[in-house]
Write an enzyme that holds these catalytic residues in place. Structure first.
Site, PDB file in Angstrom:
ATOM      1  N   ASP A 253       0.969  -1.247   0.264  1.00 47.70           N
ATOM      2  CA  ASP A 253       0.039   0.157   0.220  1.00 47.70           C
ATOM      3  C   ASP A 253       0.937   0.997   0.618  1.00 47.70           C
ATOM      4  O   ASP A 253       1.940   1.299   0.427  1.00 47.70           O
ATOM      5  CB  ASP A 253      -0.983   0.128   1.291  1.00 47.70           C
ATOM      6  CG  ASP A 253      -2.310   1.132   1.072  1.00 47.70           C
ATOM      7  OD1 ASP A 253      -2.525   1.362  -0.326  1.00 47.70           O
ATOM      8  OD2 ASP A 253      -2.738   1.276   1.532  1.00 47.70           O
TER       9      ASP A 253
ATOM     10  N   ASN B  87     -11.077  -2.782  -5.603  1.00 47.79           N
ATOM     11  CA  ASN B  87      -9.640  -1.619  -6.269  1.00 47.79           C
ATOM     12  C   ASN B  87     -10.408  -1.850  -7.858  1.00 47.79           C
ATOM     13  O   ASN B  87      -9.698  -1.112  -8.559  1.00 47.79           O
ATOM     14  CB  ASN B  87      -8.588  -2.874  -6.629  1.00 47.79           C
ATOM     15  CG  ASN B  87      -7.420  -2.382  -5.514  1.00 47.79           C
ATOM     16  OD1 ASN B  87      -6.589  -2.942  -5.273  1.00 47.79           O
ATOM     17  ND2 ASN B  87      -7.511  -1.069  -4.433  1.00 47.79           N
TER      18      ASN B  87
END
Ligand code: IPE
Ligand code: IPE
Ligand code: MG
Length: 237
Positions: A21, A69
């Protein structure tokens, strides 16, 4: 830095899991496009995999793309899909002579036929390997994984399963649970990552953005892990 010289008194997890991330924020900080962060993030992954194998971690799970996502802007999703396609080629080339097994967690059917073919070929060709196991989470969602397992069980008309049997219906059927989960970028959440498998994992949330994660970040993380007292509900000896 040769990290292997620095591993005295450090516990090596059997199964390490990484939530990659901070690619976008890394890029923003450098006045680059978010997609540049993803490209650099991929290079970081290739490099850190080398070290992870060298130090003897046997299983590595990488959370690269979640079911959520897909909700990103189309341009970014398209870039990521392209990166996966090139990335699979690169990984296959990198590992073709090595004892590395690839497994996938997630539903591949949303990816192009080309990506699916490449991944399926790599998975099939590495099926009998076992030295290092790379579990790539692509279009992965933890709840989706559990519901998928339940539906498989219903389809097989089983009347009863225990925890051990249930876990055989997950993507991670042949993997031990992760010992250590590292999520970069400072966010302190799991974002639909391995809810079944992480109940006793040690969690670590360094502030570093994924593209900047290097060997010394890994060493620091492993030092933190080594100090954790894993009790599994028991009383400390
Ligand atoms: C991780 O970086 C990559 C993926 C989730 C595909 P992000 O793209 O989430 O980066 P931030 O969190 O926006 O900085
Ligand atoms: C988690 O990162 C998913 C992956 C790393 C693949 P996100 O950036 O998508 O997570 P949130 O949205 O911050 O929870
Ligand atoms: Mg993010």
């Amino acid at each position: 830095m040769d990290i292997t010289n620095k591993l005295k008194r450090i516990k090596i997890p059997t199964h390490l899991a990484l939530i990659l991330d901070g690619n976008g924020r890394w890029a923003k900080k450098k006045n680059l496009n978010r997609t540049d962060g993803h490209s650099k993030g991929f290079e970081t992954l290739i490099n850190i995999c080398k070290t992870i194998r060298k130090i003897g971690i046997k299983y590595l799970t990488v959370y690269a793309f979640s079911t959520e996502n897909w909700n990103r802007p189309k341009k970014e999703v398209d870039f990521l899909l392209d990166l996966f396609e090139k990335g699979i080629d690169r990984l296959e080339n990198e590992y073709k002579d090595d004892d590395v097994k690839l497994i996938i967690s997630g539903e591949l059917d949303r990816f192009s036929q080309n990506i699916q073919n490449k991944i399926n070929r790599f998975v099939a060709n590495s099926f009998n390997k076992s030295g290092f196991v790379l579990n790539l989470c692509l279009n992965y969602g933890g709840r989706a994984e559990i519901v998928r397992a339940v539906n498989k069980i219903i389809n097989e008309k089983l009347e009863y399963v225990d925890e051990k049997k249930f876990s055989k219906y997950l993507y991670t059927a042949d993997l031990p649970d992760p010992d250590f989960v590292i999520r970069t970028s400072g966010e302190q959440r799991l974002s639909n990552f391995l809810p079944w498998q992480t109940i006793y994992s040690e969690l670590y949330f360094p502030k570093v953005f994924w593209p900047a994660f290097n060997d010394s970040c890994l060493l620091k993380a492993l030092k933190v892990y080594s100090k954790r007292d894993r009790r599994f509900g028991r009383v400390k000896k």
